[in-house]
Design an enzyme around this catalytic site. Structure first.
Site, PDB file in Angstrom:
ATOM      1  N   GLU A 117      43.663  42.699   8.968  1.00 55.73           N
ATOM      2  CA  GLU A 117      43.377  42.359  10.360  1.00 55.73           C
ATOM      3  C   GLU A 117      42.687  40.996  10.443  1.00 55.73           C
ATOM      4  OE1 GLU A 117      40.920  45.605  11.610  1.00 55.73           O
ATOM      5  OE2 GLU A 117      42.544  47.070  11.576  1.00 55.73           O
ATOM      6  N   ALA A 118      42.922  40.146   9.442  1.00 54.86           N
ATOM      7  CA  ALA A 118      42.195  38.875   9.344  1.00 54.86           C
ATOM      8  C   ALA A 118      42.353  38.024  10.602  1.00 54.86           C
ATOM      9  CB  ALA A 118      42.663  38.101   8.118  1.00 54.86           C
ATOM     10  N   HIS A 119      43.541  38.056  11.216  1.00 58.83           N
ATOM     11  CA  HIS A 119      43.785  37.237  12.407  1.00 58.83           C
ATOM     12  C   HIS A 119      42.969  37.704  13.612  1.00 58.83           C
ATOM     13  CE1 HIS A 119      46.399  40.720  12.716  1.00 58.83           C
ATOM     14  NE2 HIS A 119      46.658  40.446  13.982  1.00 58.83           N
ATOM     15  N   LEU A 120      42.471  38.939  13.557  1.00 61.51           N
ATOM     16  CA  LEU A 120      41.674  39.490  14.656  1.00 61.51           C
ATOM     17  C   LEU A 120      40.171  39.434  14.384  1.00 61.51           C
ATOM     18  CD1 LEU A 120      43.850  42.648  15.413  1.00 61.51           C
ATOM     19  CD2 LEU A 120      43.662  40.594  16.841  1.00 61.51           C
TER      20      LEU A 120
END
Length: 377
Positions: A210-213
């Site tokens: 979930e790195a983009h979040l």
């Protein structure tokens, strides 16, 4: 003399391994070789290798396996190369690793590919992230499994591991938790300059899938902590992908009521946890260590979603209001009875159970050629 090559990459795994490392170091027929790498070597996280070298192990190897922001795949390659070369030099009889970090994966890969026994500590567990895949990969590369409880045994058997090579030793960090040599709360407060009488502990790590979040989640999380009005002691996130956005948000909130540290000594952390009003975040410490001390904990998001949730644990999503409400609930609950479900309820220490395994000649006669054990289909 049997040589055991161990690897530590974080403040957390070193704290858990310390009792076992001490046992190996002091054993007349065992020789400990310890690689110190990963977060230990990074300035951002407090250069915690100093905490390791303070123990004065006879054979210690410091290796910086990454620069800030380097892709995890590249870091894995760097680590494999170093461990492989050192392993060829010292020729260990066993490679011993812990958990689900990439440094452990590197050690397991080197051990398996060089036909050396690989011993994995705390395999067979579940979280809710890519860490599961790494942990299970390590288990499949390992020959001997030292696990926490029967649930872990069942999962490893499902993965085709031989039951006789799986040993329940509990969680080694619980030996440290029960130690009579831990510092007093007053000593810890003085050492870290903590003025709080009442406080909560925050540990919020990135979820790589979930790195983009993470920028959004971190903003919501730390806003909730501020709105709670509670005194907060926060520890920097680990160095997984997405850590920069969490650290950036964390540093915005430093104040008289929010103190952040790159790292806290494991024993000192345990003392702070034992006396905390609550713990909040997505660290496994909120699922395992906090319940043993009876401290209410708020588990945020998906990072620990597949772990056992005791009655002292409140789960919530990343919404600011929901985190805020969970903190208020935790503060109203007070302390719980100690919950040692994770450790299986065995009264022996992990070190005693580890000694039983490591001193058994059959352990050293396990074949390096693994076989997949089918379930009765």
């Amino acid at each position: 003399m049997k040589r055991i090559l161990c690897i530590t990459g974080t403040r957390a795994d070193f704290g858990k391994l310390k009792p076992l490392l001490a046992y190996i170091e002091n054993h007349p027929d065992l020789e400990l070789h310890l690689i110190v790498t990963g977060m230990h070597m990074m300035k951002t996280y407090g250069r915690t290798y100093k905490e390791v070298t303070r123990e004065n192990y006879q054979h210690t190897y410091l290796f910086s396996n990454q620069i800030q922001g380097e892709p995890m795949g590249a870091v894995l390659g760097n680590t494999i190369t170093f461990i492989s070369r050192l392993s060829d030099e010292i020729e260990p009889d066993m490679v011993m690793i812990h958990g689900d970090r990439l440094e452990a994966l590197a050690g397991a890969a080197v051990g398996a590919l060089s036909s050396r026994l690989v011993c994995h500590i705390e395999g067979g567990e579940l979280s809710g992230t890519v860490d599961d895949s790494i942990r299970h990969s390590i288990s499949k590369l390992s020959h001997i499994h030292l696990v926490a409880n029967e649930q872990a045994v069942t999962r490893l058997v499902q993965m085709g591991e031989k039951r006789k090579h799986i040993h329940i030793i509990g969680s080694p960090d619980l030996d440290v938790m029960a130690s009579s040599t831990l510092p007093s709360l007053e000593e810890v407060k003085e050492y870290y300059g903590l003025p709080y009488e009442n406080y909560g502990i925050s540990m919020f790590h990135p979820v790589t899938t979930e790195a983009h979040l993470m920028p959004q989640y971190a903003a919501q999380y730390f806003k909730a902590l501020e709105l709670s009005g509670q005194n907060i002691i926060s520890i920097y996130p680990n160095n997984d992908t997405g850590t920069e956005s969490i650290l950036q948000e964390l540093l915005k909130y430093q104040s008289d009521k929010f103190i952040a540290f790159p790292s806290i000594r494991f024993e000192y952390f345990l003392v702070l946890l034992k006396h905390a009003k609550f713990m909040v975040g997505n660290s496994s410490a909120g699922i395992r260590e906090a319940p043993l001390y009876g401290v209410p904990s708020i588990d945020v998001g998906t990072r620990q979603s597949n772990r056992h949730m005791g009655k002292s644990i409140i789960h919530t999503d990343y919404e600011t209001k929901n985190i805020f409400d969970a903190i208020q609930q935790a503060c109203s609950l007070g302390k719980f009875e100690a919950d040692d479900t994770f450790n299986g309820g065995d009264t022996r220490t992990s070190t005693e159970r580890f000694a039983e395994v490591i001193n058994n000649p059959e352990t050293w006669n396990v074949s390096a050629q693994k076989r997949f054990i089918d379930l009765n289909l």
